[in-house]
Design a protein around this motif. Structure first.
Motif, PDB file in Angstrom:
ATOM      1  N   LEU B  29      30.954  43.835  44.429  1.00 33.69           N
ATOM      2  CA  LEU B  29      31.016  42.542  45.131  1.00 33.69           C
ATOM      3  C   LEU B  29      30.808  41.347  44.203  1.00 33.69           C
ATOM      4  O   LEU B  29      31.216  40.237  44.532  1.00 33.69           O
ATOM      5  CB  LEU B  29      29.995  42.486  46.273  1.00 33.69           C
ATOM      6  CG  LEU B  29      30.149  43.529  47.383  1.00 33.69           C
ATOM      7  CD1 LEU B  29      29.331  43.113  48.611  1.00 33.69           C
ATOM      8  CD2 LEU B  29      31.607  43.723  47.798  1.00 33.69           C
ATOM      9  N   GLY B  30      30.135  41.563  43.070  1.00 29.76           N
ATOM     10  CA  GLY B  30      29.997  40.461  42.122  1.00 29.76           C
ATOM     11  C   GLY B  30      28.737  39.625  42.265  1.00 29.76           C
ATOM     12  O   GLY B  30      28.681  38.494  41.780  1.00 29.76           O
ATOM     13  N   GLY B 137      34.572  41.192  40.930  1.00 29.50           N
ATOM     14  CA  GLY B 137      34.782  41.567  42.323  1.00 29.50           C
ATOM     15  C   GLY B 137      35.106  40.381  43.216  1.00 29.50           C
ATOM     16  O   GLY B 137      36.076  39.662  42.988  1.00 29.50           O
ATOM     17  N   ALA B 138      34.291  40.194  44.238  1.00 30.92           N
ATOM     18  CA  ALA B 138      34.551  39.117  45.203  1.00 30.92           C
ATOM     19  C   ALA B 138      34.021  37.772  44.720  1.00 30.92           C
ATOM     20  O   ALA B 138      34.213  36.762  45.373  1.00 30.92           O
ATOM     21  CB  ALA B 138      33.907  39.444  46.545  1.00 30.92           C
ATOM     22  N   ARG B 139      33.338  37.779  43.584  1.00 33.20           N
ATOM     23  CA  ARG B 139      32.793  36.525  43.053  1.00 33.20           C
ATOM     24  C   ARG B 139      31.963  35.800  44.115  1.00 33.20           C
ATOM     25  O   ARG B 139      32.215  34.635  44.440  1.00 33.20           O
ATOM     26  CB  ARG B 139      33.946  35.622  42.618  1.00 33.20           C
ATOM     27  CG  ARG B 139      34.924  36.284  41.685  1.00 33.20           C
ATOM     28  CD  ARG B 139      36.179  35.477  41.544  1.00 33.20           C
ATOM     29  NE  ARG B 139      37.078  36.060  40.558  1.00 33.20           N
ATOM     30  CZ  ARG B 139      38.223  35.507  40.192  1.00 33.20           C
ATOM     31  NH1 ARG B 139      38.593  34.369  40.724  1.00 33.20           N
ATOM     32  NH2 ARG B 139      38.978  36.089  39.304  1.00 33.20           N
ATOM     33  N   SER B 215      39.934  35.715  45.832  1.00 35.60           N
ATOM     34  CA  SER B 215      38.780  36.528  45.435  1.00 35.60           C
ATOM     35  C   SER B 215      38.520  37.630  46.454  1.00 35.60           C
ATOM     36  O   SER B 215      38.046  38.719  46.110  1.00 35.60           O
ATOM     37  CB  SER B 215      37.535  35.648  45.295  1.00 35.60           C
ATOM     38  OG  SER B 215      37.703  34.733  44.237  1.00 35.60           O
ATOM     39  N   CYS B 219      38.759  41.590  45.705  1.00 30.41           N
ATOM     40  CA  CYS B 219      37.631  42.477  46.016  1.00 30.41           C
ATOM     41  C   CYS B 219      38.118  43.757  46.696  1.00 30.41           C
ATOM     42  O   CYS B 219      37.605  44.842  46.419  1.00 30.41           O
ATOM     43  CB  CYS B 219      36.617  41.760  46.890  1.00 30.41           C
ATOM     44  SG  CYS B 219      35.135  42.738  47.199  1.00 30.41           S
ATOM     45  N   LEU B 259      32.413  38.981  53.730  1.00 24.54           N
ATOM     46  CA  LEU B 259      32.885  38.080  52.672  1.00 24.54           C
ATOM     47  C   LEU B 259      33.753  37.059  53.363  1.00 24.54           C
ATOM     48  O   LEU B 259      34.618  37.403  54.169  1.00 24.54           O
ATOM     49  CB  LEU B 259      33.642  38.872  51.612  1.00 24.54           C
ATOM     50  CG  LEU B 259      32.813  40.004  50.999  1.00 24.54           C
ATOM     51  CD1 LEU B 259      33.673  40.832  50.061  1.00 24.54           C
ATOM     52  CD2 LEU B 259      31.585  39.460  50.281  1.00 24.54           C
TER      53      LEU B 259
ATOM     54  N   ASP D 133      39.065  47.311  38.723  1.00 24.13           N
ATOM     55  CA  ASP D 133      37.727  47.002  38.219  1.00 24.13           C
ATOM     56  C   ASP D 133      37.748  46.698  36.724  1.00 24.13           C
ATOM     57  O   ASP D 133      36.765  46.185  36.191  1.00 24.13           O
ATOM     58  CB  ASP D 133      36.749  48.141  38.535  1.00 24.13           C
ATOM     59  CG  ASP D 133      37.301  49.502  38.179  1.00 24.13           C
ATOM     60  OD1 ASP D 133      38.538  49.704  38.262  1.00 24.13           O
ATOM     61  OD2 ASP D 133      36.509  50.383  37.821  1.00 24.13           O
TER      62      ASP D 133
END
Lengths: 327, 327, 327, 327
Positions: B29-30, B137-139, B215, B219, B259, D133
């Motif tokens: 997920l970041g 990932g999702a930052r 993003s 993810c 998210l 990734d």
């Protein structure tokens, strides 16, 4: 004393040709047109539930009538009148209906001579947030901030923070640790208003929020397709300061609009203002690009709240007009 | 009475395996890991300037210790203690240092039995907003909201709006015009907390803000690459309600994370709450997709503020558990 | 023998209401309308320099007249006629002008009974690639591929690779290592045509290329705004196979269109076809979502190249109709 | 005669510091490192199924050893040897293993003196397309093209189209209708190789394909975060010519890399090359930005296929070195 200022909410400024303005703001940038006459055009962003955030008035030359802030309730206006009168500022009331869609409004001059306006009421309008088939150009969502050049930034910051309850999110300092520019907010974003050191007061730009970065890229393409490539002044780029993904465009009269996405939440009282060195290249443009001279030199005059004449400008207190790295 | 609640600021909940949680939250997920021990892991988003917004505690099974709200200053905590005691709620103090990075905190039970926490102070941490080389990932940028299932949504809304100063942005109504779900905010976004009709109280999900829609897409790809495809429960999609571009994922213990990107500004007191019919398919998913049953049925228990035992759950007041169009 | 087939270039199929089709394809998906009459509508993507890639004919019910391939030069058509006649296929010539915008065309039946068409010449049309102000909806760029259900996939693959010079980029195999589906190309993308095991021959979908993933997300929003949410059948998602970021939509007559972004270059002869197990959940949807039954069951009939009657369908050779994980 | 050239496939060039290059290409731009020694580093993009597309050799100063094209089969190499020898060009064979991962290769000089290389075989490598990734920085997908400055563009175009079977997609003409620059392709994209009028032969840049525009924006942010803001030379912007969304960056040795997304399909023989006036501002940058002087003036020398010495440069035939609007 808290005057319950919620946010910057509208700007009233001149254009010389309403048809040209409509093509630019509606077709290229994607504003929604609420209402138009021969004298004015009222524009709002896709998510705005009110009559307008940008009121363009037909006139012989550019000029900004007022920067308008929304307050919580009508009684806040009386408190603000008293405040400005105590400070010796002239004030003026515009009764409900005097401006399209706007309730009773108080106009006054801020410490830099900028005509500011406060109001609690505006007519509603359909929110178009989920009318995606109407999305065009930059898909402008809402007004975000105004940015002004003033001769005395430190004086302006003191006025807005100590008197009107704004908070500083980020600021630029000279080598002597003087504040060269500052970003101030009431709503918890990076800013509602920013001040930069320069001949002024002048309006540098009005910033509008976009929903996502690709809308900004698409707007460049749409502008170029429509013949507006020369109206793209700066960007796309990333400001170090504010982290905004930005594009500066000039309307057919030269009024500067910032299309803006990025930002962050500034709600917490213990958030420490971010300090930037004016000569840090990443402050202006995180990616290192230089801004053109026009961006530093050109801005629009304000108009007197009573006479409509141009507000007199003064030279800035701080000598440096732009960063060292912009030659 | 105004208790100066700024925003939802942290959630403390259990996971059974901190290493598994780290791989999920940090690598996929970041999130940024602020600090870890054998007993807990403190996570923050890229723009967060504080110690954490998510505190994961090692335990034998899932459970939520508290939903934490940040207040303006320490004195607000005493006012809140008095308020909750007057209402007959138990309260408990956690002194500074009792929780990693958190100052003195007041815990209490809200009207639904949810353990809530208030605090004014948290340790600072480096903001990584402009450390783009750390983006993964999702930052994840910051905590945005919590969403709870409660048996009596109308009671919860009354409590949060009339007693604690929250405002409603959007709500879902049944055919009988009963409030089936509501989105409430202190910060001017769509919500800090939402309540949905269901067996409860239970935590449905914690929502985190993303900087942009791509993003979220990235993810999904990263999660699939890492073997987490089964942890994607719902989405990507667009909520009609809130206009969020969303993805619901389940962590290795089943805790649900949303998210979230989209939203809009809700600062104005004259913004009228948006009403949705529960059986309008566009409310749940603007694009018409159905949510899986798990999304309606599964949620995590809260833990008692004193004993740590699971808070007793009640059946919901309103009969309908999910929209008609989800068969 | 090389017949110099360049790429799949056009599809001719029926719709029952040209006005409804126009709203869907032009306003919602963003096709450019080249030409319309009471009998047909010719559509092209934004980058296409030719008259159309999709020709919709008004008719009482759906049906596909031909899948059209562009060849290098006119003389290739004679070679193809000879090839098909040698194989015992009926062939038919449509002289230049018999179809709007299309030069002389050869129609024939492929090994599965699919009506295929070959042509070298098509009228030119203005490329709108850089007319960004015309971009709407999904901003469809160009035709990418067709996908057909056929009873004997292995036979179809053999025919297209050994006789017509196509190459396989990816394929799906059953546990017994039988080819359940295959993706074949002439232009160096993942495919011009794909075959899936199923009752057939039937056209499963026509795929159109998008310039970027955000256009696909925007199309979902636009479709929902316009009332087309129920026409979104599957996605957005990522195919493991082909790596496509996809959305499947159904036009008002049920014809299935894939909006497609992702892909990769398949130019090299030493690129080894990617093999997928039919029951690998990541093959169908990399993110783990299941496809709806309609996606596996529904497809459109082909029409006889001479009589226009529906081409007879056969049951598939392989028993399995869809992956195990789709229950 | 058709030599079955498939595409530009690799570039071999010098860097002075392999560690610095690794940080730039792998960490900032997102290349995958296939193999490294003290003498070289082999890099590939995420979708590439072969050993490398960029081979960096440690040397005292920059220089380009060869631009490498993949051909269909080994026998094409003999045909090419004969062709070049007939034209009087020196040729040289590098046996399999002489270069890391590359099979037998033929080197020769093109009409401008550029060292070109042809090969049919390269070792395979794991495709990382769906290892999301591992995605970093610009998420480079594959090599797309090379761009060279040459003294005689018209001569180069004639050589590549008439002798080697390339086709022109777009070109730039002077007022006298002389070809100032041209884009040529074998694979059906805008180009495999482009030539611009200038002192040469020199390598202007190597272009790599990105999967989407947001990866390019993210790369700017990542580069700035890592201290590479000064390595961003031009963009992000849109080329009118090719419609590319572009970013030009310079590696630590000044080698110029274009990150590239946009393009379109050029497969059709009746696609008419797009002509641009050199002084049309939209040609260079659709959005109207000027390119910096360095972009017009700086390029890297080629090295002799036998001696390794710098290939002698000549002044360009056409006087104009850059567009009028770049002052």
């Amino acid at each position: 004393m808290d005057y319950n200022i919620i946010r910057v909410a509208r700007v009233t400024m001149n254009v010389t040709d309403l048809n040209a303005a409509k093509d630019f703001y509606v077709n290229a940038l994607g504003f929604i047109e609420t209402e138009s006459t021969n004298e004015y055009m009222a524009l709002r962003g896709l998510e705005e539930h009110v009559h307008h955030s940008l009121l363009l008035r037909k006139a012989d030359k550019p000029g900004v009538h007022a920067l308008g802030y929304k307050v919580w309730e009508e009684s806040d206006l009386e408190k603000l009148e008293q405040f400005f009168q105590t400070r010796g500022s002239r004030t003026a009331w515009l009764e409900k209906g005097a401006q399209p869609g706007v309730g009773r409004a108080l106009r006054a001059e801020d410490v830099s001579g900028i005509p500011v306006e406060f109001f609690a009421e505006m007519d509603g309008a359909e929110r178009c947030l989920q009318k995606y088939d109407l999305y065009r150009g930059a898909r402008v969502q809402r007004i975000d901030h105004v940015n002004c050049m003033v001769p005395d930034v430190e004086g302006a910051v003191k006025f807005y923070t100590e008197e009107l309850g704004f908070r500083v999110s980020e600021y630029t300092a000279t080598e002597e640790d003087r504040t060269w520019a500052a970003w101030l907010h009431r709503k918890p974003t990076v800013h509602d208003v920013a001040f930069m050191n320069g001949e002024g007061p002048r309006l540098h730009h009005v910033g509008f929020w976009l929903s996502d970065p690709m809308s900004l890229i698409h707007c460049c393409d749409v502008m170029a397709s429509m013949g507006y490539a020369d109206n793209i002044e700066r960007g796309p780029g990333r400001h170090g300061l504010s982290n905004a993904f930005f594009l500066y465009v000039r309307d057919p009269d030269g009024n500067r609009i910032e299309l803006y996405n990025g930002d962050y939440l500034t709600s917490d009282p213990d958030f420490k203002p971010v300090k930037w060195d004016i000569n840090d290249p990443r402050r202006q443009t995180f990616w290192g690009h230089k801004a053109p001279d026009s961006w530093f030199n050109e801005a629009v005059s304000f108009l007197d709240i009573e006479t409509g004449a141009e507000v007199a400008k003064k030279q800035p207190l701080l000598a440096q007009r732009k960063p060292d790295f912009v030659t």
